[in-house]
Write a protein that holds these residues in place. Structure first.
Motif, PDB file in Angstrom:
ATOM      1  N   UNK A 277       4.676   9.147   9.805  1.00  0.00           N
ATOM      2  CA  UNK A 277       5.576   8.029  10.086  1.00  0.00           C
ATOM      3  C   UNK A 277       4.770   6.806  10.517  1.00  0.00           C
ATOM      4  N   UNK A 278       3.742   7.043  11.365  1.00  0.00           N
ATOM      5  CA  UNK A 278       2.940   5.918  11.851  1.00  0.00           C
ATOM      6  C   UNK A 278       2.162   5.262  10.705  1.00  0.00           C
ATOM      7  N   UNK A 279       1.640   6.089   9.821  1.00  0.00           N
ATOM      8  CA  UNK A 279       0.886   5.546   8.676  1.00  0.00           C
ATOM      9  C   UNK A 279       1.834   4.747   7.783  1.00  0.00           C
ATOM     10  N   UNK A 280       3.048   5.270   7.622  1.00  0.00           N
ATOM     11  CA  UNK A 280       4.041   4.583   6.795  1.00  0.00           C
ATOM     12  C   UNK A 280       4.380   3.222   7.402  1.00  0.00           C
ATOM     13  N   UNK A 281       4.533   3.198   8.717  1.00  0.00           N
ATOM     14  CA  UNK A 281       4.847   1.944   9.404  1.00  0.00           C
ATOM     15  C   UNK A 281       3.690   0.941   9.272  1.00  0.00           C
ATOM     16  N   UNK A 282       2.453   1.408   9.443  1.00  0.00           N
ATOM     17  CA  UNK A 282       1.290   0.519   9.303  1.00  0.00           C
ATOM     18  C   UNK A 282       1.236  -0.069   7.904  1.00  0.00           C
ATOM     19  N   UNK A 283       1.405   0.789   6.899  1.00  0.00           N
ATOM     20  CA  UNK A 283       1.350   0.308   5.514  1.00  0.00           C
ATOM     21  C   UNK A 283       2.494  -0.663   5.243  1.00  0.00           C
ATOM     22  N   UNK A 284       3.699  -0.295   5.673  1.00  0.00           N
ATOM     23  CA  UNK A 284       4.864  -1.134   5.403  1.00  0.00           C
ATOM     24  C   UNK A 284       4.769  -2.485   6.078  1.00  0.00           C
ATOM     25  N   UNK A 285       4.332  -2.480   7.335  1.00  0.00           N
ATOM     26  CA  UNK A 285       4.216  -3.754   8.072  1.00  0.00           C
ATOM     27  C   UNK A 285       3.122  -4.619   7.475  1.00  0.00           C
ATOM     28  N   UNK A 286       2.037  -3.970   7.037  1.00  0.00           N
ATOM     29  CA  UNK A 286       0.950  -4.750   6.440  1.00  0.00           C
ATOM     30  C   UNK A 286       1.439  -5.399   5.143  1.00  0.00           C
ATOM     31  N   UNK A 287       2.140  -4.617   4.324  1.00  0.00           N
ATOM     32  CA  UNK A 287       2.648  -5.154   3.047  1.00  0.00           C
ATOM     33  C   UNK A 287       3.646  -6.284   3.290  1.00  0.00           C
ATOM     34  N   UNK A 288       4.457  -6.126   4.331  1.00  0.00           N
ATOM     35  CA  UNK A 288       5.489  -7.135   4.606  1.00  0.00           C
ATOM     36  C   UNK A 288       4.912  -8.388   5.251  1.00  0.00           C
ATOM     37  N   UNK A 289       3.960  -8.223   6.203  1.00  0.00           N
ATOM     38  CA  UNK A 289       3.526  -9.367   7.004  1.00  0.00           C
ATOM     39  C   UNK A 289       2.186  -9.943   6.543  1.00  0.00           C
ATOM     40  N   UNK A 290       1.319  -9.087   6.045  1.00  0.00           N
ATOM     41  CA  UNK A 290      -0.025  -9.561   5.665  1.00  0.00           C
ATOM     42  C   UNK A 290      -0.427  -8.946   4.328  1.00  0.00           C
ATOM     43  N   UNK A 291       0.329  -9.223   3.260  1.00  0.00           N
ATOM     44  CA  UNK A 291      -0.006  -8.644   1.946  1.00  0.00           C
ATOM     45  C   UNK A 291      -1.447  -8.953   1.524  1.00  0.00           C
ATOM     46  N   UNK A 292      -2.009 -10.055   2.057  1.00  0.00           N
ATOM     47  CA  UNK A 292      -3.395 -10.393   1.717  1.00  0.00           C
ATOM     48  C   UNK A 292      -4.371  -9.291   2.128  1.00  0.00           C
ATOM     49  N   UNK A 293      -4.015  -8.545   3.193  1.00  0.00           N
ATOM     50  CA  UNK A 293      -4.928  -7.481   3.648  1.00  0.00           C
ATOM     51  C   UNK A 293      -4.974  -6.329   2.643  1.00  0.00           C
TER      52      UNK A 293
ATOM     53  N   UNK B 283      -0.674   7.087   0.149  1.00  0.00           N
ATOM     54  CA  UNK B 283      -0.303   5.812   0.780  1.00  0.00           C
ATOM     55  C   UNK B 283       0.729   5.053  -0.062  1.00  0.00           C
ATOM     56  N   UNK B 284       0.576   5.133  -1.387  1.00  0.00           N
ATOM     57  CA  UNK B 284       1.557   4.434  -2.240  1.00  0.00           C
ATOM     58  C   UNK B 284       2.942   5.037  -2.038  1.00  0.00           C
ATOM     59  N   UNK B 285       2.988   6.362  -1.891  1.00  0.00           N
ATOM     60  CA  UNK B 285       4.292   7.036  -1.676  1.00  0.00           C
ATOM     61  C   UNK B 285       4.870   6.652  -0.319  1.00  0.00           C
ATOM     62  N   UNK B 286       4.012   6.559   0.676  1.00  0.00           N
ATOM     63  CA  UNK B 286       4.494   6.172   2.013  1.00  0.00           C
ATOM     64  C   UNK B 286       5.051   4.753   1.988  1.00  0.00           C
ATOM     65  N   UNK B 287       4.334   3.860   1.286  1.00  0.00           N
ATOM     66  CA  UNK B 287       4.775   2.467   1.208  1.00  0.00           C
ATOM     67  C   UNK B 287       6.137   2.396   0.507  1.00  0.00           C
ATOM     68  N   UNK B 288       6.294   3.206  -0.541  1.00  0.00           N
ATOM     69  CA  UNK B 288       7.569   3.259  -1.273  1.00  0.00           C
ATOM     70  C   UNK B 288       8.678   3.742  -0.323  1.00  0.00           C
ATOM     71  N   UNK B 289       8.354   4.774   0.452  1.00  0.00           N
ATOM     72  CA  UNK B 289       9.351   5.328   1.397  1.00  0.00           C
ATOM     73  C   UNK B 289       9.742   4.271   2.422  1.00  0.00           C
ATOM     74  N   UNK B 290       8.772   3.517   2.883  1.00  0.00           N
ATOM     75  CA  UNK B 290       9.053   2.456   3.863  1.00  0.00           C
ATOM     76  C   UNK B 290      10.015   1.432   3.260  1.00  0.00           C
ATOM     77  N   UNK B 291       9.741   1.045   2.011  1.00  0.00           N
ATOM     78  CA  UNK B 291      10.568   0.018   1.365  1.00  0.00           C
ATOM     79  C   UNK B 291      11.979   0.525   1.119  1.00  0.00           C
ATOM     80  N   UNK B 292      12.084   1.799   0.755  1.00  0.00           N
ATOM     81  CA  UNK B 292      13.429   2.361   0.530  1.00  0.00           C
ATOM     82  C   UNK B 292      14.212   2.374   1.842  1.00  0.00           C
ATOM     83  N   UNK B 293      13.502   2.745   2.926  1.00  0.00           N
ATOM     84  CA  UNK B 293      14.172   2.781   4.229  1.00  0.00           C
ATOM     85  C   UNK B 293      14.566   1.378   4.653  1.00  0.00           C
ATOM     86  N   UNK B 294      13.687   0.416   4.396  1.00  0.00           N
ATOM     87  CA  UNK B 294      13.966  -0.970   4.811  1.00  0.00           C
ATOM     88  C   UNK B 294      15.135  -1.524   4.001  1.00  0.00           C
ATOM     89  N   UNK B 295      15.223  -1.090   2.741  1.00  0.00           N
ATOM     90  CA  UNK B 295      16.303  -1.604   1.865  1.00  0.00           C
ATOM     91  C   UNK B 295      17.634  -0.941   2.219  1.00  0.00           C
TER      92      UNK B 295
END
Ligand SMILES: NC(=O)c1ccc(NCc2ccccc2N2CCOCC2)nc1
Length: 246
Positions: free
Chosen positions: A207-223, A233-245
Motif C-alpha cells: 500500500x505504501x509503495x502504491x501511495x508513493x508511486x501514485x503521489x509521484x505520478x500525480x504531483x511530480x510526473x517529472x520524477x 510498480x506499473x500494476x501498483x500505479x494502475x491500482x492507485x489510479x483506479x482507486x483515485x477514480x
C-alpha cells in the motif's frame, strides 16, 4: 567530513547545524562545521568587503581580496584538498544525486555571496562549482549553504538511526513519500486507512509503495520521466489510479 563556510554571517550557518540530526552529527564528530568571515581579512579602517559595480547599476559587488584571503585561511585551517562550492542562483540545480556526490567529498568550502554577488574573477579562479537550491532569489547564500550542509550531514555514516534512514531511503529512490498516520484511529478529520491497522506487513508495504508511486505520478510526473517502472510498480500505479477514480 569537514565543511568550512565563508560568509559575512558565519555564525548563521553554524547555528543551523546546532540542532537535531545535524547537531548530533557535529556532537559525535561525524561532521565539523567552521566559519570564516571575509571581513576579518578586509583592509582599511572600514574593512571594506564590497564596492560599486563597474558599468554602473544598483547594489554592490563583493571584492576579490577579502574573499580570496578568507578562502585561503579556510583551506589552511583544515587538512587535505577541498572543493569550493559557491551558492548562487546561477548554479547547477541541487538534487539528491548532487547531495550524494558532495557528501562523498572529504572537505568542502562553501562560499556564501551577499550584495549583488561576487567579482567574477574570484569565481573563475577559486570556485569549483556553483550550486543553486532552486530558482528563486535570496538575500544571501547562507540559507542555501545551511540547506546543503543539512542534506550532506544526513548522508554521513552513523548520523541517521534506522528509522530516520528508512525515511531517507523513501526519497532516495526518487519517489515522493507515502502518507503517514498516528493515533487516534478515529478523528473528526477522518479515520486511519484500515490497511495500516491490519498488521499485514506485506500488504502495508504494498500500500505504501502504491501511495508513493501514485503521489509521484500525480504531483511530480517529472520524477518518473525516463524511469523504467517494474511490472509490479506499473500494476501498483494502475491500482492507485483506479482507486483515485472510484
Ligand atoms: N537559489 C539559490 O541557491 C540562491 C543562492 C544565493 C542567493 N543569493 C545570494 C547571491 C549569491 C550569488 C549571486 C547573487 C546573489 N544574490 C544576492 C542578493 O541579490 C540577489 C542575488 N539567492 C538564491
Amino acid at each position: 567530513m569537514r565543511i568550512d563556510v565563508v560568509s559575512l554571517f558565519p555564525e548563521f550557518v553554524a547555528q543551523c547545524a546546532a540542532f537535531g540530526v545535524v547537531g548530533r552529527a557535529v556532537e559525535r564528530g561525524l561532521l565539523s562545521i567552521h566559519g570564516t568571515n571575509p571581513r576579518d581579512f578586509a583592509e582599511g579602517n572600514y574593512r571594506r568587503v564590497d564596492d560599486r559595480p563597474f558599468g554602473g547599476g544598483p547594489g554592490m559587488v563583493m571584492l576579490i581580496e577579502p574573499l580570496r584571503r578568507a578562502l585561503d585561511a579556510a583551506r589552511r585551517a583544515g587538512e587535505g584538498p577541498s572543493r569550493v562550492v559557491y551558492m548562487s542562483p546561477q548554479g547547477r540545480r541541487l538534487d539528491q544525486a548532487g547531495v550524494r556526490r558532495l557528501a562523498a567529498e572529504p572537505r568542502l568550502i562553501v562560499l556564501c555571496g551577499r550584495y549583488e554577488g561576487v567579482d567574477e574573477r574570484l569565481i573563475r579562479a577559486e570556485v569549483d562549482e556553483e550550486v543553486s537550491i532552486g530558482d528563486y532569489v535570496l538575500s544571501g547564500g547562507e540559507l542555501p549553504a545551511a540547506v546543503l550542509v543539512d542534506a550532506i550531514a544526513r548522508l554521513q555514516d552513523g548520523v541517521l538511526n534506522d528509522t530516520e534512514s528508512a525515511q531517507q531511503d523513501s526519497f532516495e529512490d526518487g519517489l515522493l513519500d507515502c502518507p503517514h498516520y498516528t493515533r487516534p484511529v478515529e478523528h473528526d478529520l477522518g479515520r486511519v486507512p484500515d490497511v495500516l491497522l491490519s498488521g499485514d506487513h506485506a500488504r502495508i508495504a504494498r500500500w505504501r509503495r502504491m501511495q508513493s508511486l501514485g503521489r509521484t505520478a500525480a504531483r511530480r510526473p517529472d520524477l518518473l520521466d525516463g524511469r523504467e517502472l517494474s511490472k509490479a510498480d506499473r500494476e501498483l500505479l494502475q491500482a492507485y489510479r483506479e482507486e483515485a477514480a472510484a
